[in-house]
Enzyme design. Structure first.
Site, short mmCIF file in Angstrom:
data_model
loop_
_atom_site.label_atom_id
_atom_site.label_comp_id
_atom_site.label_asym_id
_atom_site.label_seq_id
_atom_site.Cartn_x
_atom_site.Cartn_y
_atom_site.Cartn_z
N GLU A 1 -7.10 -5.72 -6.96
CA GLU A 1 -7.04 -4.31 -7.31
C GLU A 1 -6.46 -4.19 -8.72
O GLU A 1 -5.36 -4.71 -8.97
CB GLU A 1 -6.12 -3.61 -6.30
CG GLU A 1 -5.96 -2.13 -6.56
CD GLU A 1 -5.06 -1.45 -5.53
OE1 GLU A 1 -4.21 -2.12 -4.92
OE2 GLU A 1 -5.22 -0.23 -5.37
N GLU B 1 -1.86 2.40 4.99
CA GLU B 1 -2.70 2.90 3.89
C GLU B 1 -2.48 1.96 2.72
O GLU B 1 -1.46 2.04 2.04
CB GLU B 1 -2.26 4.32 3.50
CG GLU B 1 -2.39 5.35 4.57
CD GLU B 1 -3.83 5.80 4.81
OE1 GLU B 1 -4.76 5.24 4.19
OE2 GLU B 1 -4.02 6.70 5.62
N CYS C 1 -4.60 4.47 -5.43
CA CYS C 1 -5.34 3.60 -4.51
C CYS C 1 -6.81 3.98 -4.48
O CYS C 1 -7.68 3.14 -4.37
CB CYS C 1 -4.73 3.69 -3.12
SG CYS C 1 -4.57 5.38 -2.54
#
Ligand code: NAP
Length: 455
Positions: A359, A228, A262
């Protein structure tokens, strides 16, 4: 990275921990192996009862556990309490539904009977991040326990007290000794653990680099993994959207956990027709957020977890601005102690900035404008990551098109991406593979055993 509690709001080192020696690690691996031998023989009803007991503990002591979270990684306390309470949900979900998910599945073939049976595989290593230091661990542990596996936790080095508290919760809940153990080790020990014969599989929630490294090691030793990893989720707003709701939800979707999620909405892709209106409402709401002491109930934005995360985020923001982007709000480092970073929105972002590939792990919104849905989908799919996506429209055909074409592990229409024990959770592309939660989550670390019985 030293294993320590460092208060992100002040920079003060409060407690340091010695990593396990090789001998101590060996004895914990041995205990996990022996615990599996006992635990695999327990009944589903016993496992469910222990999970329910764990749920009761986290619920009744949510304030205490939330304070540890806030102290170690800076999450605003009201959000830390909500995180701890959510752990009770996942325990009860698998306690209630586990036996149904794990029941034999009959399949018609040429056999007298044939079916699938789900069985435990053994000790599973969980390498976990600091951003939801309780929730990430519980969403791994609850299905793992229900199927009959035992857990070994290598938590992020900045949340050791969370890791220790979680082991204590499962012990107090009644799980047999050794069913869940915290390993206070640095990431340099992950190879040794994964390569050990007694460890059967591994899951990692964290960065792409960490996931890639773990998967390479596990591949070498032929061990199953679930990854993940990061996300740069699009939040697409189309002309028919309820703008009030879309703008208010956008603020939560971007700034929850001070932006360190996330599945946070990171790239806001706005149809030209509503972009000005959305932008002004969004920025006004960002201005109203209160940044400060995370132990205060009314704080919206706490410090980022470490100075390194703040430096990295600020560097990405400056790179965008130096290439021509505009900061509508924020974008400057505040004075004073702690790793605080203000709510920031950046617009007019040209191609070729880190917004295309990186990110942004903090309260920084990247705003883009597009003429239509087709352009929105193209832009959304441009990044290498594919965790979640949110689309705002009242037109069913647009929603359908977005659902079919977005490269992501989930699509939420007229809502923000969130995790829910009932729904599978995970990504595609560089966001990882495998699923947690839902029925899919409990089958990831099961031996899906085929049974064929002839006349
Ligand atoms: P990270 O640096 O990758 O750390 C995560 C965990 O991996 C920590 O326990 C860390 O240990 C360990 N680790 C680091 N390097 C490793 C290596 N080479 N081999 C094995 N383990 C290693 O990530 P982070 O910065 O703490 O967390 C933020 C990232 O996690 C973001 O990218 C975020 O999007 C992602 N995330 C994803 C999800 C999801 O469900 N998809 C959920 C939450 C977060 P140390 O602390 O000891 O270095």
């Amino acid at each position: 990275m030293a294993i320590a509690t460092v208060n992100p709001a002040t920079g003060e080192t409060l407690k340091t921990f010695e990593p396990l020696t090789d001998t101590e690690l060996e004895s914990k691996l041995d205990r996990a192996d022996r615990a599996f031998g006992v635990y695999r023989l327990t009944s589903l009803a016993e496992r469910a009862a222990w999970l329910r007991a764990a749920a009761d503990i986290v619920e009744t002591q949510s304030d205490r556990f939330a304070r540890i979270i806030t102290l170690e990684m800076g999450k605003p306390i009201s959000q830390a309490i909500a995180e701890v309470k959510k752990c009770a949900l996942v325990c009860r979900y698998y306690a209630d539904r586990g036996s149904e998910f794990l029941a034999d599945r009959p399949i018609d073939t040429d056999a007298k009977t044939s079916y699938v049976r789900y069985q435990a595989i053994g000790p599973v290593l969980a390498v976990m991040p600091w951003n939801f230091p309780f929730w990430q661990v519980f969403r791994f542990a609850a299905p793992a326990f229900m199927v009959g596996n035992v857990g070994l936790l290598k938590h992020a080095s900045n949340v050791p007290q969370c890791a220790i508290a979680i082991e204590e919760i499962f012990q107090e809940a009644g799980f047999p000794t050794g069913t869940f153990q915290t390993l206070l080790v640095g990431s340099d020990k992950v190879e040794k653990i994964v390569s050990d014969d007694r460890v059967k599989a591994a899951t990692l929630t964290g960065s792409e680099a960490a996931g890639s490294s773990l998967a390479a090691i596990a591949g070498k030793y032929i061990k199953k993994t679930v990854l993940e990893l990061g996300g740069s989720d699009p939040y697409i707003v189309l002309p028919s959207a309820d703008l009030d709701k879309a703008a208010a939800t956008a603020v939560t979707a971007r700034t929850l956990n001070s932006g360190q999620s996330c599945i946070a909405a990171k790239r806001f892709i706005l149809a030209d027709a509503i972009a000005d209106e959305f932008q002004s409402r969004f920025v006004e709401k960002l201005q109203g957020l209160k940044m400060g002491d995370p132990t205060q109930e009314d704080t919206d934005i706490g410090p980022l977890a470490t100075p390194g995360i703040r430096d990295e985020l600020h560097s990405l923001v400056r790179q965008c601005i130096s290439k021509g982007a505009t900061a509508l709000i924020g974008g400057e480092l505040p004075d004073g102690p702690g790793n605080f970073y203000p709510p920031t929105a950046i617009a007019d972002i040209p191609p070729g900035t880190p917004a295309d590939s990186e990110e942004f792990f903090g309260p920084v919104a990247l705003l883009f404008r597009v003429p239509n849905l087709e352009a929105a989908i193209t832009l959304a799919n441009r990044v290498p990551l594919g965790l979640g996506a949110s689309v705002w429209t009242q037109v069913e055909a647009e929603a359908d098109r977005a659902i079919n074409r977005l490269e992501s592990g989930s699509v939420f229409v007229n809502g923000m991406v969130k995790s829910d024990p009932r729904l599978p959770f995970g990504g595609v592309k560089k966001s990882g593979y495998g699923r947690e939660l839902g029925i899919q989550g409990i089958h990831e670390f099961a031996n899906v055993k085929t049974i064929w019985v002839g006349e």
